[in-house]
Design an enzyme around this catalytic site. Structure first.
Site, mmCIF file in Angstrom:
data_model
loop_
_atom_site.group_PDB
_atom_site.id
_atom_site.type_symbol
_atom_site.label_atom_id
_atom_site.label_comp_id
_atom_site.label_asym_id
_atom_site.label_seq_id
_atom_site.Cartn_x
_atom_site.Cartn_y
_atom_site.Cartn_z
ATOM 1 C CD GLU A 205 8.070 -56.593 9.848
ATOM 2 O OE1 GLU A 205 7.220 -56.312 10.706
ATOM 3 O OE2 GLU A 205 8.543 -57.739 9.689
ATOM 4 N NE ARG A 298 -1.707 -71.866 13.273
ATOM 5 C CZ ARG A 298 -0.454 -72.268 13.061
ATOM 6 N NH1 ARG A 298 0.038 -73.271 13.772
ATOM 7 N NH2 ARG A 298 0.305 -71.686 12.150
#
Length: 452
Positions: A205, A298
């Site tokens: 990227e 999480r």
């Protein structure tokens, strides 16, 4: 205790400061707290503070905290009603979440399908594209070899970030600035991904040169709504791992905050998210454009600073949601209440950032208005080389950033640890750095500090 369904008990499948922090809220809610521990951890505070503690013995794995069968046996033997995974270890392992629910226990976290959907960066990128999320230019799918990586770079140009699709926590990543570096670093990062994650799939990227790492805390409530609780600035990093975080970001104004939070909520809604999660973005400091990086399914290490400025207990909200209870008082994109800073205190060489295991011969925590210490150790404990060297999270909260910064300096100066080397001196340097004081730093701050 009558509010909670039987059995009203929570087993924490983790260790150190995060286990201790979760167990505290479990007890405050009137639930029975259950710890599990590696024999090497038997003297750590979280073991002593739980209502029941079960030693994990007989595992053939590098750490018993990774042994699903052993953890489920402990849950069964202790009569646990729910399992909280904390962060790290098995917290983002969909197979563990399924094993917990298949055993008839409540999983204190998102649905296993959501963990699976966002655990693979390539799959997550495709899902976020459908949710109209701004994405960094780069590969649309897995990049399997150097030739394919070169094809991507022909479109994006340099610099690029090469990173493991299955990675996390800054592992399996490399910045590449030219063809010569690509030839070396792509294959090295791929080998590391194969070793760490048993998955050589890579992403390539565009790399934002002057970037801020901004993340938004989201929460999927029991009624199905997803709210955003504001952003955290996590740009002070060494080796792509966070050292100092603050909330709110000094770079983000009200309009940008609304856009970041709206994008994060879209991400959660796209996968029907429940419980706590974090959507991470890279923000270009020059243009204020932001791009989706990943979603962590999480509780984050740095969750306390959001708790300070949003006025919520995220662990309590997690537990209530898992037990089907409503979470109240969680408006989306709330106006920050003051300012909070978290400093991660590590047992490590403050120059080379290498772990410094040993026995703690002195431990004196700072105290005072707005000071919170989430610690995993006390005096006399031994820091093992087998686990992450995080000793404690020093969190300060003030009416504004100037007060929070002043309190952080005082608190870091008042934290006294001996017997192991720590990064406290380095944290002092960060807090005294002019660009940090001005709020004008970026993710290259630590690199500049350590190279002169």
């Amino acid at each position: 205790m009558t509010e909670w369904p039987f059995p009203a008990s929570v087993l924490v499948a983790n260790r150190g400061e995060i286990a201790r922090r979760i167990l505290r809220t479990v007890r405050e809610l009137g639930l029975r707290s259950i710890a599990v521990y590696d024999p090497d951890d038997r003297d750590l505070p979280f073991v002593q503070e739980a209502d029941e503690a079960i030693e994990l013995v007989g595992s053939a794995l590098p750490s018993p905290y990774l042994d699903v069968a052993l953890l489920l046996r402990a849950a069964r033997d202790s009569g646990a009603g729910a399992v909280h995974p904390g962060y790290g270890f098995l917290s983002e392992r969909a197979s563990f979440a399924r094993a917990v629910t298949d055993a008839g226990l409540r999983w204190i976290g998102p649905d296993p399908g959501a963990i699976e959907a966002m655990g693979d960066k390539i799959n997550a990128k495709a899902l976020m594209s459908k949710a109209d999320m701004p994405l960094l230019p780069g590969s649309d799918g897995p990049v399997s070899d150097l030739a394919a990586a070169r094809e991507v770079v022909a479109t994006t140009g340099y610099p690029v970030m090469v990173k493991a699709s299955a990675g996390g926590g800054g592992m399996g990543m490399a910045i590449v600035r030219n063809d010569a570096e690509l030839a070396v670093r792509f294959e090295k990062a791929q080998d590391r991904a194969r070793h760490l994650f048993a998955d050589p799939a890579m992403l390539v990227e565009r790399y934002v040169e002057r970037a801020r790492h901004i993340e938004v805390q989201i929460f999927g409530q029991a009624d199905g709504t997803v709210v955003a609780l504001g952003e955290r600035d996590c740009s002070v990093q060494r080796r792509h791992q966070k050292v100092v975080e603050e909330a709110p970001s000094p770079l983000v104004n009200g309009e940008l905050r609304q856009r970041l939070c709206a994008a994060a909520v879209r991400a959660g809604e796209a996968i029907g998210y429940r419980n706590a999660g974090t959507v991470e973005f890279v923000l270009d400091t020059d243009t204020h454009e932001f791009f989706f990086l990943e979603m962590n399914t999480r509780l984050q290490v740095e969750h306390p600073i959001t708790e300070c400025v949003a006025g919520v207990d995220l662990v309590e909200a997690q537990i209530r949601t898992a037990f089907g209870r409503e979470t109240v008082g969680m408006p989306s994109a709330p106006e920050p209440r003051g300012h909070a800073i978290e400093c991660r205190v590590y047992a490590e060489d403050p120059v080379r950032f290498l772990p410094s295991p040993g026995t703690i011969t002195r431990w004196r925590e700072p105290a005072g208005p707005g000071v919170r210490v989430d610690a995993g150790y006390v005096e006399g404990n031994t820091v093992s080389r087998r686990y992450d060297p995080l000793l404690a999270k020093l969190v300060v909260h003030g009416e504004d950033r100037a007060q929070a910064l002043a309190r952080a300096r005082t608190a870091v100066g008042g934290f006294k640890i001996a017997g192991v080397r720590t990064n406290l001196e380095f944290l002092k340097r960060v807090l005294d750095r002019a660009e940090f004081i001005d709020g004008a730093y970026d993710t290259s701050l630590v690199s500049r500090m350590t190279t002169g």
